[in-house]
Write a protein that holds these residues in place. Structure first.
Motif, short mmCIF file in Angstrom:
data_model
loop_
_atom_site.label_atom_id
_atom_site.label_comp_id
_atom_site.label_asym_id
_atom_site.label_seq_id
_atom_site.Cartn_x
_atom_site.Cartn_y
_atom_site.Cartn_z
N VAL A 22 -3.20 -15.50 -9.99
CA VAL A 22 -2.86 -15.22 -8.59
C VAL A 22 -3.10 -16.31 -7.76
CG1 VAL A 22 -3.47 -13.91 -6.28
CG2 VAL A 22 -3.64 -12.60 -8.54
N GLU A 23 -1.89 -16.93 -7.04
CA GLU A 23 -1.61 -17.92 -6.86
C GLU A 23 -0.98 -17.90 -5.35
OE1 GLU A 23 0.06 -20.25 -10.79
OE2 GLU A 23 1.26 -21.36 -8.73
N LEU A 73 -6.02 -7.56 -1.67
CA LEU A 73 -6.02 -7.99 -2.69
C LEU A 73 -5.36 -7.40 -3.56
CD1 LEU A 73 -5.35 -10.33 -4.19
CD2 LEU A 73 -8.32 -10.31 -4.71
N MET A 74 -6.20 -5.37 -3.64
CA MET A 74 -6.19 -4.81 -5.19
C MET A 74 -5.20 -4.79 -4.86
SD MET A 74 -9.18 -2.36 -4.85
CE MET A 74 -9.35 -1.01 -3.64
N LYS A 75 -4.50 -4.58 -3.41
CA LYS A 75 -3.67 -3.49 -3.30
C LYS A 75 -2.40 -4.35 -3.54
CE LYS A 75 -5.32 0.21 -0.69
NZ LYS A 75 -6.05 1.02 1.31
N VAL A 76 -2.28 -5.49 -3.19
CA VAL A 76 -1.13 -6.89 -3.61
C VAL A 76 -0.58 -6.29 -5.10
CG1 VAL A 76 -0.60 -8.56 -3.71
CG2 VAL A 76 -1.43 -7.75 -1.19
N LEU A 77 -1.71 -6.73 -6.02
CA LEU A 77 -1.73 -6.36 -7.07
C LEU A 77 -1.21 -5.46 -7.70
CD1 LEU A 77 -5.41 -7.99 -8.25
CD2 LEU A 77 -2.66 -9.80 -7.97
N PRO A 82 3.92 0.82 -7.09
CA PRO A 82 2.50 1.23 -7.61
C PRO A 82 3.40 1.33 -9.21
CG PRO A 82 3.33 2.84 -5.54
CD PRO A 82 4.00 1.91 -5.36
N LEU A 83 4.45 2.52 -9.28
CA LEU A 83 4.93 3.07 -10.59
C LEU A 83 5.22 1.56 -11.74
CD1 LEU A 83 5.20 5.52 -12.18
CD2 LEU A 83 7.31 5.66 -10.66
N ASP A 84 5.76 0.84 -10.29
CA ASP A 84 6.83 -0.73 -11.37
C ASP A 84 4.99 -1.14 -11.89
OD1 ASP A 84 7.75 -2.34 -12.11
OD2 ASP A 84 7.76 -3.10 -10.04
N ALA A 85 3.96 -1.58 -10.83
CA ALA A 85 3.18 -1.97 -11.58
C ALA A 85 2.24 -1.38 -12.82
CB ALA A 85 1.42 -1.90 -10.69
N ARG A 86 2.15 0.28 -13.03
CA ARG A 86 1.90 0.58 -14.01
C ARG A 86 2.93 0.66 -14.93
NH1 ARG A 86 0.68 6.67 -13.22
NH2 ARG A 86 1.72 6.69 -11.53
N ARG A 87 3.91 0.69 -14.98
CA ARG A 87 4.85 0.62 -16.29
C ARG A 87 4.45 -0.85 -16.28
NH1 ARG A 87 9.32 4.02 -13.75
NH2 ARG A 87 8.93 5.72 -14.79
N LYS A 105 3.25 -5.36 -0.04
CA LYS A 105 3.43 -6.51 -0.80
C LYS A 105 3.18 -7.85 0.43
CE LYS A 105 8.65 -6.07 -1.57
NZ LYS A 105 8.44 -5.44 -2.36
N PRO A 106 2.70 -9.05 -0.35
CA PRO A 106 1.74 -9.96 -0.01
C PRO A 106 3.12 -10.34 0.45
CG PRO A 106 2.91 -10.16 -2.06
CD PRO A 106 3.13 -9.70 -2.37
#
Lengths: 325, 501
Positions: free
Chosen positions: B8-9, B47-51, B74-79, B56-57
């Protein structure tokens, strides 16, 4: 981990018992049928059973759409008015564009109004109770604007012969009801859309966090509900040959009663078409049976009210023991 | 530089009026457990919700497995293999275990028909890999919290997650269940999964994590190797030093004892808590979030049940009261979350002020508006509350003014003991010092006051005596010259070191 053993050890007998616990409306239905069979010799005749099924089918078709919407945790109060509009259009337009195009327009009007209801609910964040309460009044107004104060009469009475198809005691209307109910039970249990319906109604945060498009999902279910209300309206117009502007008044309430009686939760997340079929039939049996016994109308209403409350108390006792939610 | 799975930057995220994340950078290596710590509001959850793709940051970038990545949802993150295990479990109780593991991502054919057999098979495999004792067909609502958590963790298996974020995973677990969870986490770790572990519980952090990143006010305070640091250092990084505000302390003139608590205990929350407070005295309760401070005072007030303990009110022994009895005796509890527990937001100041004491403001159950208005005006000027009038909905007021109404409503019953739980959290500096002055004023008028606060300068500034709490126990009592920041930090962290040893 006692749960595991419980569930794995479940025998077929246990499955039947637990199914009946969740669908206790069927026990209730059997009871009411038994009571009326003893009370009236006319009750348990093929002819009367056919009547019950046909009478129940109208509320039943509405109840299917209502079940979808209610498992989502929403409600649709406008179904009675949508039904009236669809039936008025299906009859009123026949002179201008022919029978089947008129029926098609009637169907589309229901789908469109359901879509509008769903869109308003999903995008505005207003509760569906309010949105569809507006629909209930507004759409009924629209019906009066279209048809005036008088009933529209079908130009060619062969229209009323369309639903006169029977399979034993089962009328076409009843067959359509059972067909649709089975289809939507399959949708609920075996399709992505069905899983979404339970997930959204049960825990909308979790559904959203899981990436389900909650808004689009709700719009689809309201559209289904509106379309089915139109189906009901068209079948009613075929049966009566007329379209009254007041058709389907307070049917939304009977529909909700049937669905809730079946055991589907108003808060959403729980329910099935099996329950709704049970609720619809119980309601139909009660109304029919009480009439056979020449019960005055107001007593009928009192009994129905009492039965509804009783069924809900029963549901609470059977299914929510120690359930603090 | 070591291998990194997620980097994360300079992530920045602003909400109206708050900079929740201010250019945050940190990284997660495969096979490590990385702790994210900080006080409430430090930015951990943002922070974790962004991850996890829930927010959206506004700026910054996420580099995942070597490539800059946008997490679309969320689905994209999981995939992609980034999985968040929520504190409030994110499950549908009415659906089956298998359906919940694949929630929103069920295997279907192209007409949207579920492939039930595939769903069940894959779910079974995931459950087996974790060694869960239940099958895929069980309804989730019938499972215990720990088992439900396993269902969420099974998603990590099902989606072959590379990064798993745990948010306060042990908040509602028993010790045995916690051991099982740690076993599972170590299993994930051994397979090269990068794990983010968010918790308030320091012993757990030192037990299971490899590195610790500390957040404060949306900024990273630093990342340290767990093996090379100690609790004292981490605590310091978390709490930091706020600029000393001007504190007024009430003149130390104490009267008779108002409340004495002896050996109060509640399984899993706190144990053997004893203290006293006298007229005119301000007693501070200090400890990190989760130390059991609020739970203790809520029990004294009667909101919660206790397992053991004695209460003495003005020298006489009493049973544990109900909240109604507490109010009638002259006790007042101003809760921490004023929105949830303290105020009816749609009502105005007038109605909120009279709410707990309707009998004082009514004649034969009919509300006496004149009396209400008089009281409202009295406290409006006494506490200099900024509101347009008695009926302006308190939801429209600032946090500081809301807090003053919370105080007003308890003060108008003329209490003997007032308990303030985090009285200045989330309010502006000006209102803060107004409330500090008010505390001193109350004590000088002879009230006994208990102040709970996570802000060390505040506790030290307003109290005559300070009790430190840690892990549900009162650790040390400080008064006079012993009341220093050093001593308080030492007391809190030493206890934890001992508990961990």
């Amino acid at each position: 981990m006692s749960h595991t053993t419980d569930i794995r050890a479940s025998s077929p007998k246990m499955t039947v018992v637990s199914w009946l616990l969740r669908n206790h409306i069927w026990v209730f239905l059997a009871l009411t049928v038994a009571i009326f069979s003893l009370a009236s010799p006319y009750f348990l005749t093929i002819n009367n059973i056919g009547n019950i099924l046909t009478q129940g089918a109208f509320i039943g078709i509405l109840a299917i759409g209502m079940t979808m919407v209610m498992i989502d945790g929403e409600i649709d109060l406008s179904v009675g008015a949508v039904l009236a509009l669809a039936s008025a259009l299906a009859i009123g337009l026949q002179d201008h564009i022919g029978v089947w195009p008129a029926v098609f327009i009637g169907l589309m009007s229901g789908a469109f109004l359901g879509f509008v209801n769903g869109t308003l609910v999903a995008l505005s964040g207003m509760h569906s109770f309010i949105v569809t309460l507006g629909g209930l009044i507004g759409i009924r107004g629209l019906v009066f604007v279209y048809s005036g104060e008088n009933a529209l009469m079908v130009p060619d009475f062969s229209y009323t012969e369309i639903p006169e198809i029977y399979l034993g005691p089962l009328s076409l209307t009843a067959m359509i009801f059972f067909g649709l109910a089975l289809f939507f039970q399959w949708v609920l249990s075996s399709t992505r859309h069905g899983r979404e319906t339970y997930a959204v109604g049960d825990n909308i945060e979790a559904a959203h966090d899981a990436g389900i498009n909650v808004k689009r999902h709700k719009i689809i279910n309201f559209t289904i509900c509106g379309t089915l209300a139109a189906v009901c309206g068209i079948l009613l117009s075929m049966r009566l040959g007329t379209a009254e502007p007041n058709a389907g008044k307070i049917w939304e309430l009977w529909t909700i009663i049937a669905v809730v009686l079946g055991g589907t939760r108003l808060q959403g997340g729980f329910g099935s078409m099996w329950m709704t079929i049970g609720g619809v039939l119980t309601l139909a049996v009660l109304r029919n049976g009480l009439r056979l016994l020449n019960t005055p109308n107001y007593v009928e209403l009192m009994v129905m009210g009492a039965v509804l409350i009783l069924a809900l108390v029963l549901d609470k006792l059977l299914n929510h023991k120690g359930d603090t939610r | 530089m070591k291998e990194v799975v997620l980097q994360v930057e300079g992530i920045t995220k602003t909400f109206p009026g708050v900079k929740a994340l201010d250019s945050v950078s940190f990284d997660i290596r495969p096979g490590e457990v990385h702790a994210l710590v900080g006080e409430n509001g430090a930015g951990k959850s943002t922070l974790m919700k962004v991850l996890a793709g829930l927010y959206k940051p506004d700026g910054g970038k996420i580099v995942y497995r070597g490539a800059p990545t946008q997490v679309a949802g969320p689905l994209d993150a999981r995939r992609k293999g980034i999985l968040l295990i929520h504190q409030e479990l994110s499950l549908s109780p009415e659906l089956s275990v298998a359906e919940n593991i694949y929630l929103g991502a069920w295997p279907t054919n192209r007409f949207g028909v579920l492939k039930k057999r595939e769903l069940r098979r894959n779910a079974s495999a995931a459950l087996e890999a974790l060694g869960c004792g239940f099958g895929p067909d069980v309804r989730v609502g019938t499972l215990s919290v720990a088992m439900q958590q396993m269902v969420e963790i099974a998603r990590a298996e099902a989606f072959s997650a590379n990064v798993v974020i745990f948010d306060e995973p042990t908040a509602s677990l028993t010790d045995t269940e916690k051991d099982q969870l740690f076993h599972t986490i170590r299993g994930l770790k051994a397979r090269g999964v990068g794990i983010v572990y968010i918790s308030h519980k320091m012993d757990e952090i030192f037990d299971i994590t490899d590195r610790i990143t500390v957040l404060r006010d949306g900024q990273v305070q630093g990342t340290v190797d767990t093996a090379e640091t100690n609790l004292n250092q981490v605590t310091r990084m978390m709490i930091g030093r706020t600029l000393d505000a001007y504190f007024v302390k009430a003149k130390p003139e104490f009267g008779a004892e108002v409340l004495r608590v002896e050996g109060l205990a509640k399984q899993g929350l706190f144990r053997d808590v004893s203290f006293t407070v006298r007229e005119g005295e301000v007693l501070g309760l200090y400890g990190l979030v989760g130390a059991g401070r609020s739970e203790v005072v809520e029990t004294v007030f009667g909101v919660r049940q206790a397992d053991a303990g004695k209460l003495f009110w003005k020298g006489g022994k009493i049973d544990l009261p109900t909240p109604r009895q507490s109010i009638d005796m002259g006790m007042a509890l101003v809760p921490e979350s004023r929105k949830e527990q303290g105020l009816v937001l749609i009502m105005g100041g007038r109605e909120n002020t009279s709410l707990p004491h309707l009998s004082l403001f009514s004649d034969l159950s009919v509300m006496n508006r004149t009396k209400e208005l008089a009281t409202f005006e009295k406290y409006r000027s006494a506490l200099s509350i900024k509101t347009t009038g008695p009926d302006q909905a308190v939801s429209q007021l600032s946090g500081g003014n809301q807090q003053k109404f919370v105080l007003a409503k308890w003060l108008c019953a003329d209490p003997k003991l007032i308990i303030l739980d985090e009285p200045t959290r989330g309010i502006d500096i000006g209102s803060k010092s107004a409330i500090h002055e008010l505390i001193a004023d109350l004590a000088e008028r002879g009230l006994a006051v208990i102040v709970i606060s996570s802000e060390m300068p505040e506790v030290l500034g307003v109290s005559h005596r300070v009790l430190t709490m840690s892990e549900g126990a009162v650790v040390t009592e400080f008064k006079g010259d012993a009341m220093t920041e050093e001593n308080l930090i030492d007391a809190v962290s030493r206890h934890r070191d001992e508990a961990a040893a």
